[in-house]
Design a protein around this motif. Structure first.
Motif, PDB file in Angstrom:
ATOM      1  N   THR A   1       0.832  -1.201   0.000  1.00 36.01           N
ATOM      2  CA  THR A   1       0.000   0.000   0.000  1.00 36.01           C
ATOM      3  C   THR A   1       0.867   1.253   0.000  1.00 36.01           C
ATOM      4  N   LYS A  39       3.936   1.553  -1.178  1.00 36.82           N
ATOM      5  CA  LYS A  39       4.541   1.696  -2.505  1.00 36.82           C
ATOM      6  C   LYS A  39       3.548   2.257  -3.512  1.00 36.82           C
ATOM      7  N   LEU A  40       2.311   1.736  -3.490  1.00 38.85           N
ATOM      8  CA  LEU A  40       1.296   2.202  -4.429  1.00 38.85           C
ATOM      9  C   LEU A  40       0.939   3.664  -4.212  1.00 38.85           C
ATOM     10  N   ASN A  41       1.155   4.156  -2.997  1.00 34.90           N
ATOM     11  CA  ASN A  41       0.852   5.550  -2.683  1.00 34.90           C
ATOM     12  C   ASN A  41       2.082   6.444  -2.737  1.00 34.90           C
ATOM     13  N   GLY A  42       3.171   5.932  -3.293  1.00 35.10           N
ATOM     14  CA  GLY A  42       4.380   6.732  -3.466  1.00 35.10           C
ATOM     15  C   GLY A  42       5.125   7.016  -2.180  1.00 35.10           C
ATOM     16  N   ILE A  43       4.965   6.142  -1.198  1.00 29.37           N
ATOM     17  CA  ILE A  43       5.625   6.308   0.097  1.00 29.37           C
ATOM     18  C   ILE A  43       6.709   5.240   0.214  1.00 29.37           C
ATOM     19  N   GLU A  44       7.883   5.621   0.684  1.00 32.55           N
ATOM     20  CA  GLU A  44       8.968   4.670   0.906  1.00 32.55           C
ATOM     21  C   GLU A  44       8.590   3.790   2.105  1.00 32.55           C
ATOM     22  N   TRP A 101       8.253   4.857   6.111  1.00 33.77           N
ATOM     23  CA  TRP A 101       6.919   4.862   6.724  1.00 33.77           C
ATOM     24  C   TRP A 101       6.907   3.999   7.980  1.00 33.77           C
ATOM     25  N   ARG A 128      -1.970   8.216   0.911  1.00 31.64           N
ATOM     26  CA  ARG A 128      -1.898   9.644   0.564  1.00 31.64           C
ATOM     27  C   ARG A 128      -3.325  10.156   0.509  1.00 31.64           C
TER      28      ARG A 128
END
Length: 76
Positions: free
Chosen positions: A41, A43-48, A52, A75
């Protein structure tokens, strides 16, 4: 038709699948699946994912249970 992007996206899951058979118990396997879902989730939201997780684990001890959903890797 080329499916290389999809194959590359699932490769870590496929490689780890044999290792996850030895999670120790069914409960441990379920916990591992939950963690992998959170990482995906993120990764899909552009979070490392590792950043996180670090930030979440630092906040968690003092975070109120009523606001726990705010720690999810989304996000918004």
């Amino acid at each position: 038709i080329d499916n290389n992007p999809i194959e590359n996206a699932i490769r870590p899951i496929a490689i780890g699948k044999k290792n996850w058979l030895f999670a120790g118990s069914e409960r441990a396997g379920k916990r591992a699946a939950a963690i992998q879902s959170l990482f995906a989730t993120a990764k899909l939201n552009g979070i490392e994912p590792s950043q996180w997780l670090k930030a979440t684990l630092e906040k968690l001890p003092t975070w109120p249970n009523s606001r726990i959903d705010e720690l999810l890797p989304l996000r918004g």
